[in-house]
Design a protein around this motif. Structure first.
Motif, short mmCIF file in Angstrom:
data_model
loop_
_atom_site.label_atom_id
_atom_site.label_comp_id
_atom_site.label_asym_id
_atom_site.label_seq_id
_atom_site.Cartn_x
_atom_site.Cartn_y
_atom_site.Cartn_z
N GLU A 144 0.77 17.48 23.76
CA GLU A 144 0.64 18.49 22.72
C GLU A 144 1.88 19.37 22.66
N PHE A 145 2.30 19.87 23.82
CA PHE A 145 3.42 20.82 23.82
C PHE A 145 4.76 20.11 23.68
N THR A 146 4.84 18.86 24.11
CA THR A 146 6.04 18.08 23.80
C THR A 146 6.25 18.02 22.30
N LYS A 147 5.18 17.70 21.58
CA LYS A 147 5.28 17.60 20.12
C LYS A 147 5.64 18.93 19.49
N LYS A 148 5.04 20.01 19.97
CA LYS A 148 5.32 21.31 19.38
C LYS A 148 6.77 21.72 19.59
N LEU A 149 7.30 21.49 20.76
CA LEU A 149 8.69 21.83 21.03
C LEU A 149 9.63 20.93 20.24
N ALA A 150 9.27 19.66 20.11
CA ALA A 150 10.11 18.75 19.34
C ALA A 150 10.15 19.15 17.87
N VAL A 151 9.00 19.47 17.30
CA VAL A 151 8.96 19.88 15.90
C VAL A 151 9.79 21.14 15.68
N ASN A 168 7.54 9.63 20.02
CA ASN A 168 6.22 9.35 20.58
C ASN A 168 5.94 10.27 21.77
N GLU A 169 6.77 10.19 22.83
CA GLU A 169 6.56 11.03 24.00
C GLU A 169 7.81 11.03 24.87
N ILE A 170 7.80 11.89 25.88
CA ILE A 170 8.87 11.94 26.86
C ILE A 170 8.27 11.78 28.25
N GLN A 184 -12.22 11.04 30.69
CA GLN A 184 -12.35 10.72 32.11
C GLN A 184 -11.05 10.96 32.84
N VAL A 185 -9.94 10.99 32.10
CA VAL A 185 -8.63 11.26 32.67
C VAL A 185 -8.22 12.71 32.46
N ASP A 186 -8.49 13.26 31.28
CA ASP A 186 -8.07 14.61 30.92
C ASP A 186 -9.04 15.18 29.90
N PRO A 187 -9.57 16.39 30.12
CA PRO A 187 -10.50 16.97 29.14
C PRO A 187 -9.85 17.27 27.79
N LYS A 188 -8.53 17.40 27.76
CA LYS A 188 -7.83 17.61 26.49
C LYS A 188 -7.32 16.26 25.98
N VAL A 189 -7.67 15.94 24.74
CA VAL A 189 -7.41 14.62 24.18
C VAL A 189 -6.60 14.75 22.90
N LEU A 190 -5.69 13.81 22.68
CA LEU A 190 -4.96 13.72 21.43
C LEU A 190 -5.49 12.54 20.62
N VAL A 191 -5.62 12.76 19.32
CA VAL A 191 -5.93 11.69 18.38
C VAL A 191 -4.74 11.58 17.44
N GLU A 192 -4.06 10.46 17.50
CA GLU A 192 -2.81 10.29 16.76
C GLU A 192 -2.96 9.23 15.68
N ALA A 193 -2.42 9.52 14.51
CA ALA A 193 -2.37 8.51 13.46
C ALA A 193 -1.47 7.36 13.92
N ALA A 194 -1.89 6.15 13.66
CA ALA A 194 -1.08 4.99 14.02
C ALA A 194 0.17 4.95 13.15
N ILE A 195 1.30 4.73 13.80
CA ILE A 195 2.57 4.58 13.07
C ILE A 195 2.97 3.12 13.15
N VAL A 196 3.08 2.49 11.98
CA VAL A 196 3.49 1.09 11.94
C VAL A 196 5.00 1.05 12.17
N LYS A 209 -5.89 9.34 23.18
CA LYS A 209 -5.26 9.31 24.50
C LYS A 209 -5.41 10.64 25.21
N PRO A 210 -5.43 10.63 26.56
CA PRO A 210 -5.39 11.89 27.31
C PRO A 210 -4.09 12.62 26.99
N SER A 211 -4.16 13.94 26.88
CA SER A 211 -2.96 14.71 26.57
C SER A 211 -2.00 14.76 27.74
N ARG A 212 -2.54 14.71 28.98
CA ARG A 212 -1.70 14.89 30.16
C ARG A 212 -1.87 13.72 31.12
N ALA A 213 -1.41 12.55 30.68
CA ALA A 213 -1.47 11.36 31.52
C ALA A 213 -0.39 10.40 31.04
#
Length: 390
Positions: free
Chosen positions: A175-182, A346-348, A243-255, A215-219
């Motif tokens: 979540e915060f990776t995306k916010k800082l990137a934006v 996508n992520e770092i 089961q991995v992280d209580p905070k979850v991201l739902v991301e639109a699929a990018i083709v 996906k889990p936000s922190r995994a």
């Protein structure tokens, strides 16, 4: 004991996260790559319960064998602790006599060429572990890549490879990776954040569309990730991620194509440096999940076959993401490139997989920095940087 003129490196691996096994594999590769003429190695494994133990550091025992994943247990060696005392830089063996009882061994640099090991004299244990020069925390995921061990090492005053506390925490949390990137002007795809107890709203479903990735936000290592093509399956996917992280991201699929870029902290005060790019091509899997990454294999191209201007764009975004998160040492930055050649972050990963066949080392090898030299550079960069604010 410490050998005069050599750098004493503590390789810390395993850990409490779901990425325990991958951390062990990475550590085995690093131990094998360290030049015994330059380094003394102290291999510290962390069990899934969080206990630190002095292991034998045998790379063969840290490898994936016949699809069996390695694991650190309390029986692997004597228990050790790292006091948060910046005046000592020392690891303490809780019960040195326990080392002999468990057959504890340390890698003998003099015998490294043929994989020889030597038994550690229990009477030497406290002195042998004194004066750690640098720590290489080869830990992926929670309690290792998220700023926690980095905070401990800062308190202990021991230089360490990789990102600092803030960058590790921000890079671990998608979540915060995306916010800082934006904020830096780097494009990301549409997403929604589901904190504990929160469900995806109808408005978000309409905005994101199908399919989505949950996906889990922190995994990392693709643990807990599901592809959802029917909203009826969303709740089960969210439950799996939680089961991995209580905070979850739902991301639109990018083709698009999956493109990765390695980044290293610049030498002599220079800005971050980007590697050649890699393209990941998944074989016999719906997406780049755990098995595709580590067990069944995948195909890849280094360098990625992209137009020069797209390569430059990805490398620029990778370095800017590295800087936006205030990273240090290293990072692998992952992107999607669409058929229209638009680039989306996508992520770092601030401590990416580090086996000799992992993407980060392979990208740098193709760029001209072979694996042993890469490991050496990271350790020397950490020593030069030290601890504290920069």
């Amino acid at each position: 004991m410490t050998t005069p003129g050599k750098t004493r490196v503590a390789i810390v691996f395993g850990g409490r996260s779901t990425e325990h096994a991958i951390s062990c594999v990475s550590a085995g590769s690093i131990i094998s790559a360290l030049d015994p003429d330059e380094f003394d190695v102290v291999p510290i494994g962390i069990t899934r319960a969080g206990q630190w133990v002095l292991t034998n550091g045998d790379p063969a025992q840290l490898a994936i064998t016949d699809r069996k994943l390695p694991e650190i247990t309390a029986a692997a060696g004597a228990a050790v602790v790292l006091p948060a005392d910046p005046t000592g830089r020392s690891l303490m063996v809780l019960d040195p006599a326990d080392a002999a009882d468990r057959g504890l061994t340390l890698r003998d640099p003099a015998l490294a060429a043929d994989g020889g090991l030597t038994v550690l004299d229990p009477a030497e244990a406290p002195r042998a572990l004194a004066g750690i020069d640098v720590v290489f925390p080869v830990l992926h995921g929670a309690y290792g890549e998220d700023g926690t061990i980095q905070g401990l090492l800062e308190m202990a005053g021991i230089p360490y490879v990789g990102a600092n506390v803030f960058a590790s925490a921000a890079g671990m949390d998608k979540e915060f990776t995306k916010k800082l990137a934006v904020a830096e002007g780097i494009p990301t795809g549409p997403y929604a954040v589901l904190r504990s107890g929160v469900s995806l709203s109808a408005a978000d479903k309409e905005r994101l569309g199908l399919p989505v990735f949950v996906k889990p936000s922190r995994a990392g290592s693709s643990y807990g990730i599901s592809k959802v093509t029917d909203w009826a399956d969303l709740d089960a996917a969210v439950a799996a991620a939680r089961q991995v992280d209580p905070k979850v991201l739902v991301e639109a699929a990018i083709v698009g194509r999956e493109i990765e870029c390695g980044v290293l902290e610049g030498e002599a005060g220079g800005g971050p440096e980007a590697s050649l790019l890699a393209e990941i091509r998944v074989v016999d899997h719906e997406f780049y999940d755990f098995e595709a990454k580590y067990l069944d294999g995948c195909e890849y191209d280094i360098p990625a076959d992209l137009p020069d201007h797209v390569v430059r764009q990805v490398q620029d975004y990778a370095c800017r993401t590295f800087t936006a998160l205030d990273c240090a040492g290293l990072a692998r930055v992952d992107f999607f490139v669409t058929p229209e050649l638009d680039v989306y972050l996508n992520e770092i990963n601030t401590m990416p997989g580090f086996t000799a066949t992992s993407m980060f080392p392979q990208m740098w090898a193709a760029t001209g920095l072979e694996y042993p030299k890469l490991v050496n550079r990271l350790i020397r960069t950490a020593q030069r940087r030290g601890t504290g604010l920069h």
